[in-house]
Design an enzyme around this catalytic site. Structure first.
Site, PDB file in Angstrom:
ATOM      1  N   GLU A  71      -1.486  -0.260  -9.129  1.00 10.43           N
ATOM      2  CA  GLU A  71      -2.940  -0.281  -8.998  1.00 10.43           C
ATOM      3  C   GLU A  71      -3.468   1.095  -8.576  1.00 10.43           C
ATOM      4  OE1 GLU A  71      -6.285  -2.971  -6.634  1.00 10.43           O
ATOM      5  OE2 GLU A  71      -4.158  -3.483  -6.486  1.00 10.43           O
ATOM      6  N   LYS A 117       0.847  -1.183   0.000  1.00 13.84           N
ATOM      7  CA  LYS A 117       0.000   0.000   0.000  1.00 13.84           C
ATOM      8  C   LYS A 117       0.890   1.243   0.000  1.00 13.84           C
ATOM      9  CE  LYS A 117      -4.083  -1.859   0.094  1.00 13.84           C
ATOM     10  NZ  LYS A 117      -5.043  -1.650  -1.003  1.00 13.84           N
ATOM     11  N   LYS A 122     -13.908  -6.692  -7.893  1.00 13.91           N
ATOM     12  CA  LYS A 122     -14.229  -6.950  -6.498  1.00 13.91           C
ATOM     13  C   LYS A 122     -15.742  -7.101  -6.394  1.00 13.91           C
ATOM     14  CE  LYS A 122     -10.293  -4.463  -4.522  1.00 13.91           C
ATOM     15  NZ  LYS A 122      -9.868  -3.295  -3.717  1.00 13.91           N
ATOM     16  N   ASP A 148      -0.095  -0.496  -4.732  1.00 16.16           N
ATOM     17  CA  ASP A 148      -1.492  -0.067  -4.734  1.00 16.16           C
ATOM     18  C   ASP A 148      -1.582   1.296  -4.057  1.00 16.16           C
ATOM     19  OD1 ASP A 148      -4.188   0.253  -4.741  1.00 16.16           O
ATOM     20  OD2 ASP A 148      -4.655  -1.506  -3.520  1.00 16.16           O
ATOM     21  N   ASP A 183      -9.002   0.153 -10.118  1.00 13.94           N
ATOM     22  CA  ASP A 183      -9.756  -0.465  -9.039  1.00 13.94           C
ATOM     23  C   ASP A 183     -10.933   0.440  -8.677  1.00 13.94           C
ATOM     24  OD1 ASP A 183     -10.790  -1.708  -6.838  1.00 13.94           O
ATOM     25  OD2 ASP A 183      -8.986  -1.576  -5.606  1.00 13.94           O
TER      26      ASP A 183
END
Length: 434
Positions: free
Chosen positions: A278, A223, A331, A250, A307
């Site tokens: 991402e 992250k 997702k 991400d 995303d």
């Protein structure tokens, strides 16, 4: 979910439908070897014609009971991303029982600033949907899913819709005696996932990387997006102790376009090429997303994934028409199960690569996503690791825990692998039984 990844293996070998439950002890433990760096390593099963699409108009659904409860689970440590910080999981569990006694389970994950619902809203909407299903006459699966979509429309209630859809589909799988991975295509019964490191100081990130390395992980999903300099320090700290790691970065919308490219340039100077970047920019910055994606691809050889920018069929069509990214992250909590299957078909037809992920979920939602990914066999990136981030096991059975390792297996294989050898029909919540 935002996870970071190394190789994790989820294996679904039983012919019992999904919902997770008691495992039988195995007197002959098997040692598992780390899987390859990308997407499911295929343990090929014979595809079945008894597929999900065939059942939509042929299987009848007659709901006897439908209930929902809070699913509150502590985390091992706070989970921080660029846009939010989560101290504990506050999801919603959903249970549907058909009149023939077959039961299905689902989960509505809640992640602040990512899902539109908070837990009170999710509970209220799940209760509304469950009450509706209890009063409905017998109908086809297609009709039931369509009516749920009407009650829980769009992104606003996508997470709850996903949980109810999971439970309905799971109950049907139990009814016909087919595991979900076969129901979704039967391409494989195995997937390989990553493991996530949230935003933490460099020393802590390096320690987590060492822990996961010992467990057999080879790919980290990091992250990033809050502080560019710290992001680079974290990567450098991990590289100093484990130069063999592969990285997914991400940003969770955290960078400006120039910052995202600066991050890639600094990594290039370190001879680090992430396998994926991402959601580098804000979800509504379509121009910035395309700008970063094209330069990342052409100059650095890095694919960019959408995303948060991919929350509907219309979003995917916009991405395709503008050639904005190379990968989209599916997702279920963003678009529901039915919506995800539609988006997957569009992406495949358009040549986009696919990633599957989640929010911070227990094995109810993660397991369903794992079955879907294995059965379809079309995901190049798999990010289904969040049960490993939970400090307690909210679901009885389904996998064993050894230290920090969750094993979906009858054996104690090498750490770092999720391995389902047997999936049964019933899940019990330890803190509250339906």
């Amino acid at each position: 979910m935002g996870s970071i990844g190394f190789s994790l293996k989820l294996t679904v070998l039983s012919d019992a439908p999904f919902p997770i439950s008691a495992l039988r002890p195995d007197s002959n433990p098997r040692k598992l070897r780390p899987a390859l760096r990308f997407g499911p390593r295929m343990a090929v099963a014979t595809p079945t014609s008894f597929g999900f699409k065939n059942l939509l108009e042929t299987i009848m659904v007659d709901v006897h009971r439908a209930e929902n409860r809070p699913l509150n689970v502590p985390l091992i440590a706070p989970f921080t991303i660029a846009t939010s910080r989560l101290e504990k999981v506050e999801n919603v569990a959903i249970r549907i029982e058909l009149k023939n006694g077959c039961v299905g389970w689902g989960e509505a994950p809640i992640l602040p600033f990512v899902t539109a619902e908070d837990q009170p809203i999710a509970m209220a909407k799940a209760t509304e949907a469950c009450e509706f299903l209890r009063q409905c006459p017998e109908m086809t699966l297609s009709s039931a899913l369509g009516k749920i979509s009407g009650i829980l429309p769009g992104h606003e209630f996508a997470s709850v819709r996903a949980g109810v859809e999971m439970a309905l589909i799971d109950a049907v799988a139990s009814d016909i005696g087919v595991p979900l991975w076969r129901l979704f295509g039967g391409v494989s019964n195995t997937i390989t996932t990553d493991i996530t490191i949230p935003i933490v100081p460099p020393a802590e990130a390096a320690a987590l990387a060492s822990k996961y390395h010992k467990q057999g992980f080879t790919t980290l999903k990091l992250k990033v997006g809050k502080n560019l300099c710290t992001d680079i320090e974290v990567l450098r700290a991990i590289r100093d102790v484990h130069p063999d790691y592969l990285f997914i970065l991400d940003a969770n919308e955290g960078y400006k376009p120039k910052e995202a490219l600066e991050a890639l340039e600094k990594l290039h100077e370190m001879s680090v090429t992430p396998i994926l970047l991402e959601q580098p920019v804000h979800r509504d910055d379509w121009e910035g997303l395309g700008y970063v994606s094209h330069i990342a691809r052409d100059k650095y050889g890095v694919s960019v994934a959408a995303d948060e920018s991919c929350r509907s069929v219309s979003d995917v069509k916009k991405i395709v028409e503008g050639d904005l990214v190379d990968v989209i992250n599916i997702k279920l909590a963003k678009v529901g199960v039915v919506g995800a299957l539609e988006i997957i078909e569009i992406a495949k037809a358009s040549g986009l690569k696919l990633m599957i992920g989640g929010m911070i979920e227990t094995r109810l939602a993660m397991g369903f996503s794992g079955h879907l990914a294995a059965g379809l066999g079309c995901f190049q990136f798999v990010d289904l690791d969040t049960p490993l981030l939970l400090s307690e096991d909210p679901v009885h059975g389904g996998y064993k825990v050894s230290g920090a390792v969750y094993e979906f297996t009858n054996s104690r294989g090498h750490g770092g692998f999720l391995h389902w050898d047997e999936i049964a029909y019933k899940v019990e919540l330890l803190y509250e039984v339906f």
